[in-house]
Design an enzyme around this catalytic site. Structure first.
Site, PDB file in Angstrom:
ATOM      1  N   ASP A 106      -0.111   0.017   7.755  1.00  0.00           N
ATOM      2  CA  ASP A 106       1.055   0.278   8.605  1.00  0.00           C
ATOM      3  C   ASP A 106       0.827   1.560   9.397  1.00  0.00           C
ATOM      4  OD1 ASP A 106       2.227  -1.885   7.393  1.00  0.00           O
ATOM      5  OD2 ASP A 106       3.301  -0.662   5.909  1.00  0.00           O
TER       6      ASP A 106
HETATM    7  N1  URA Z   1       1.341  -1.994   1.722  1.00  0.00           N
HETATM    8  C1  URA Z   1       2.247  -1.515   2.608  1.00  0.00           C
HETATM    9  O1  URA Z   1       3.445  -1.620   2.401  1.00  0.00           O
HETATM   10  N2  URA Z   1       1.764  -0.908   3.728  1.00  0.00           N
HETATM   11  C2  URA Z   1       0.459  -0.724   3.979  1.00  0.00           C
HETATM   12  O2  URA Z   1       0.091  -0.136   5.004  1.00  0.00           O
HETATM   13  C3  URA Z   1      -0.468  -1.219   3.043  1.00  0.00           C
HETATM   14  C4  URA Z   1       0.002  -1.857   1.922  1.00  0.00           C
END
Ligand code: URA
Length: 238
Positions: A106
């Site tokens: 993310d």
């Molecule tokens: N899980 C999440 O919620 N975000 C990420 O970036 C990676 C794994």
């Protein structure tokens, strides 16, 4: 011995179209062993080849395998919409040779991100059947409790997964939990924490397989090439 003409070699390393590469060569921008090579037709051996373009040194690589310590505020998508794209943190020629993130983090997740232009490598690491574990440290809003850890280990249900999703989890400080996942569903850590009654306020990936971010010693935003030993570690579990 792998041989190719100089223009083709430069193109394979992401220096632009054949025309652009021929232009660079004819302009005297390309050196091998300290000598300008101005003829793009010259056939060269790519094994162990080092060369310079506009004074910058490069080693020939058939494929690139990179690790980046991803900062927050950077998107992994190819067409970033709200933040800068992760490829902007790398030299331009990596984009031209089609280097892509191996899976996604993310925009606000930090830590270990792999990138490569080797499709088979990307597929092998991201295929759900390979179960390559990914280790995260999640900072949560409140102090972690044994009940929260137990819920994550027992499994929680997410709308897009038919089965309970379990994670290895352990508390590492008052508000931090280390979580190991073998799947990579959208926002999985954050959604699993929410489903277990918690709230993730920061997330950092600290390892993929047996390759740890710490061992790479990268400051945020820094990247490095991975050597064969480091690549082997990716598939070593536990
Ligand atoms: N899980 C999440 O919620 N975000 C990420 O970036 C990676 C794994």
């Amino acid at each position: 011995m792998p041989r190719m003409t100089l223009d083709r070699m430069l193109q394979s390393q992401g220096f632009g179209s054949r025309k652009t590469c021929r232009g660079l060569i004819e302009a005297g921008a390309v050196k091998i062993d300290g000598e300008i090579i101005a003829d793009w037709r010259i056939e060269i051996d790519t094994d162990g080849l080092e060369f310079e373009v506009d004074g910058q040194r490069w080693a020939y690589r058939e494929h690139v395998y990179l690790a980046l310590n991803k900062p927050a505020g950077v998107e992994c998508s190819r067409r970033p919409s709200h933040h800068r794209g992760v490829l902007a943190l790398l030299p331009d020629n990596f984009t031209l040779r089609n280097v892509q993130p191996v899976g996604r983090l993310d925009h606000d997740t930090t830590g270990l991100l792999l990138l490569s232009d080797d499709g088979a490598f990307i597929h092998a690491l991201t295929h759900p059947k390979r179960h390559v574990p990914k280790t995260y440290v999640a900072t949560i809003h409140e102090a972690a409790t044994p009940e929260l850890i137990a819920k994550l280990q027992a499994g929680v249900r997410l709308v897009d997964a038919p089965d309970l999703l379990r994670a290895k989890a352990r508390q590492v400080s008052e508000c931090e939990i280390e979580i190991v996942l073998e799947q990579g569903k959208y926002h999985q850590v954050k959604r699993m924490l929410a489903a277990a009654g918690s709230h993730c306020v920061a997330l950092r990936r600290i390892a993929i397989g047996g390759l740890t971010l710490e061992s790479l010693d990268l400051a945020e935003g820094e990247w490095c090439h991975l050597d064969d030993k480091q690549l082997e570690k990716l598939v070593q579990h536990g």
